[in-house]
Design an enzyme around this catalytic site. Structure first.
Site, PDB file in Angstrom:
ATOM      1  CG  ASN A   8      11.754   0.434  14.817  1.00 16.99           C
ATOM      2  OD1 ASN A   8      12.570   1.130  14.224  1.00 16.99           O
ATOM      3  ND2 ASN A   8      10.456   0.580  14.673  1.00 16.99           N
TER       4      ASN A   8
ATOM      5  NE  ARG B 103       9.327  11.713  10.581  1.00 16.57           N
ATOM      6  CZ  ARG B 103       8.407  11.962  11.504  1.00 16.57           C
ATOM      7  NH1 ARG B 103       8.618  11.611  12.748  1.00 16.57           N
ATOM      8  NH2 ARG B 103       7.294  12.575  11.213  1.00 16.57           N
TER       9      ARG B 103
ATOM     10  CG  HIS C 188       7.339   3.418  10.314  1.00 15.95           C
ATOM     11  ND1 HIS C 188       6.787   4.129  11.342  1.00 15.95           N
ATOM     12  CD2 HIS C 188       6.495   3.584   9.260  1.00 15.95           C
ATOM     13  CE1 HIS C 188       5.665   4.715  10.934  1.00 15.95           C
ATOM     14  NE2 HIS C 188       5.475   4.412   9.669  1.00 15.95           N
TER      15      HIS C 188
ATOM     16  CD  GLU D 296       6.791   0.049  13.205  1.00 11.92           C
ATOM     17  OE1 GLU D 296       6.671   1.280  13.095  1.00 11.92           O
ATOM     18  OE2 GLU D 296       7.360  -0.488  14.147  1.00 11.92           O
TER      19      GLU D 296
ATOM     20  CG  HIS E 125      15.152   5.835  16.449  1.00 11.84           C
ATOM     21  ND1 HIS E 125      14.628   7.087  16.219  1.00 11.84           N
ATOM     22  CD2 HIS E 125      14.148   5.093  16.962  1.00 11.84           C
ATOM     23  CE1 HIS E 125      13.363   7.110  16.611  1.00 11.84           C
ATOM     24  NE2 HIS E 125      13.048   5.911  17.061  1.00 11.84           N
TER      25      HIS E 125
ATOM     26  CB  THR F 175       3.609   5.396  15.754  1.00 16.58           C
ATOM     27  OG1 THR F 175       4.552   5.152  14.724  1.00 16.58           O
ATOM     28  CG2 THR F 175       2.237   4.976  15.301  1.00 16.58           C
TER      29      THR F 175
ATOM     30  CG  HIS G 264       5.403   3.285  20.585  1.00 12.86           C
ATOM     31  ND1 HIS G 264       5.729   4.401  21.303  1.00 12.86           N
ATOM     32  CD2 HIS G 264       5.452   3.649  19.281  1.00 12.86           C
ATOM     33  CE1 HIS G 264       5.943   5.406  20.474  1.00 12.86           C
ATOM     34  NE2 HIS G 264       5.783   4.976  19.238  1.00 12.86           N
TER      35      HIS G 264
ATOM     36  NE  ARG H   1       6.917   9.002  10.250  1.00  8.49           N
ATOM     37  CZ  ARG H   1       6.124   8.910  11.319  1.00  8.49           C
ATOM     38  NH1 ARG H   1       6.383   8.063  12.272  1.00  8.49           N
ATOM     39  NH2 ARG H   1       5.088   9.699  11.439  1.00  8.49           N
TER      40      ARG H   1
ATOM     41  CD  GLU I 242       3.941  -3.543  17.507  1.00  9.57           C
ATOM     42  OE1 GLU I 242       4.156  -3.900  16.329  1.00  9.57           O
ATOM     43  OE2 GLU I 242       4.654  -2.724  18.105  1.00  9.57           O
TER      44      GLU I 242
HETATM   45  N1  PXP Z   1       6.005  -0.757  17.303  1.00 11.23           N
HETATM   46  C1  PXP Z   1       5.485   0.190  16.493  1.00 11.23           C
HETATM   47  C2  PXP Z   1       4.233  -0.139  15.743  1.00 11.23           C
HETATM   48  C3  PXP Z   1       6.115   1.433  16.311  1.00 11.23           C
HETATM   49  O1  PXP Z   1       5.582   2.356  15.504  1.00 11.23           O
HETATM   50  C4  PXP Z   1       7.329   1.669  16.984  1.00 11.23           C
HETATM   51  C5  PXP Z   1       8.052   2.960  16.766  1.00 11.23           C
HETATM   52  O2  PXP Z   1       8.450   3.071  15.454  1.00 11.23           O
HETATM   53  C6  PXP Z   1       7.835   0.664  17.816  1.00 11.23           C
HETATM   54  C7  PXP Z   1       7.140  -0.533  17.975  1.00 11.23           C
HETATM   55  C8  PXP Z   1       9.117   0.843  18.578  1.00 11.23           C
HETATM   56  O3  PXP Z   1       8.946   1.873  19.486  1.00 11.23           O
HETATM   57  P1  PXP Z   1      10.220   2.443  20.271  1.00 11.23           P
HETATM   58  O4  PXP Z   1      11.141   3.010  19.259  1.00 11.23           O
HETATM   59  O5  PXP Z   1       9.626   3.468  21.184  1.00 11.23           O
HETATM   60  O6  PXP Z   1      10.823   1.286  20.998  1.00 11.23           O
END
Ligand code: PXP
Length: 237
Positions: A6, A48, A42, A69, A9, A100, A190, A44, A150
């Site tokens: 992901n 953001r 994602h 996402e 960030h 999330t 997550h 959003r 997921e």
């Molecule tokens: N899976 C989903 C559905 C998420 O919303 C997120 C966070 O955006 C992640 C995985 C990844 O989570 P993390 O950034 O905590 O590794």
């Protein structure tokens, strides 16, 4: 076990100053080069981190899976239909949350989720629901026709005691087993990091882990490519 990275960030850091760097497209390229299975982004509603343009630029440069996402909000579904990612993962979204916070409640959001599912289906997009490791949500996902689910690993990752970790790990493991028995492809993600991922990657039947925050923070010390490769080694090891 496959890894989806992901890159939200990376975009979040860019948005802190509103410039061009660091570019999530560069992060996606590095993920691909390192041998990652999917790039996760994602979009959003408050934009953001990831911006609409990021999605289209990433889609253009990667050949690995793009997993979008998204909430089931009509404007986001419209963008997804234009983008046509390989996969859409439906997540709940609240403006005030830092990230999330829980899985989507398929009973409470059934109508919006069904609309989204149908739109995605028409475009040939695989649909996954981000849900808690809860048998009722899993059964509902199966009934609604999800290709995959997921499971939210945040409950496991957030535990502060060995008993809490054990309880949440077993709940996750049972949910994965049930998904396999039901013929629903199980993914998870997550809050996973370089330590807590080790137990999760050994869960039989689990197909893919989606990880972002821990990789991006580790990248500050070892570089993004090394951070991705280290996680890839753990996940596939
Ligand atoms: N899976 C989903 C559905 C998420 O919303 C997120 C966070 O955006 C992640 C995985 C990844 O989570 P993390 O950034 O905590 O590794």
């Amino acid at each position: 076990m496959k890894l989806g990275v992901n890159v939200d960030h990376v975009a979040g850091l860019r948005q802190a100053r509103g410039g061009m760097d660091p570019d999530p497209v560069m992060a996606a390229r590095i993920c691909q080069k390192a041998g990652v299975h999917a790039v996760v982004m994602h979009l959003r509603e408050d934009r953001r981190h990831i911006q609409d343009g990021d999605l289209f630029r990433v889609k253009e440069v990667i050949r690995i899976k793009l997993n979008l996402e998204m909430s089931a909000a009509p404007s986001i579904v419209k963008t997804a239909a234009r983008l046509c990612p390989d996969q859409a993962t439906l997540v709940p979204e609240r403006r005030q949350e830092k990230t999330t916070e829980g899985g989507i409640n398929l009973f409470r959001n059934e109508r919006a989720v069904r609309n989204c599912l149908e739109r995605c289906r028409k475009k040939g997009i695989e649909v996954s629901f981000f849900i808690d490791p809860d048998p009722r949500q899993l059964e509902k996902a199966k009934k609604m026709g999800a290709d995959a689910v997921e499971f939210h690993t945040g409950y496991y990752a957030d535990q502060q005691t060995p008993q809490g970790v054990e309880k949440e790990f077993l709940r996750l493991e049972r949910a994965v087993k049930l998904a396999c028995q039901m013929g629903v492809v199980p993914y998870a993600g997550h809050g996973l990091d370089y330590q807590n991922v080790k137990r999760v990657r050994d869960i039989r039947g689990l197909q893919e882990l989606n990880i972002g925050y821990s990789i991006v923070t580790r990248a500050l010390w070892v570089g993004f490519e090394n951070a991705v490769r280290e996680m890839l080694g753990l996940v596939s090891g």
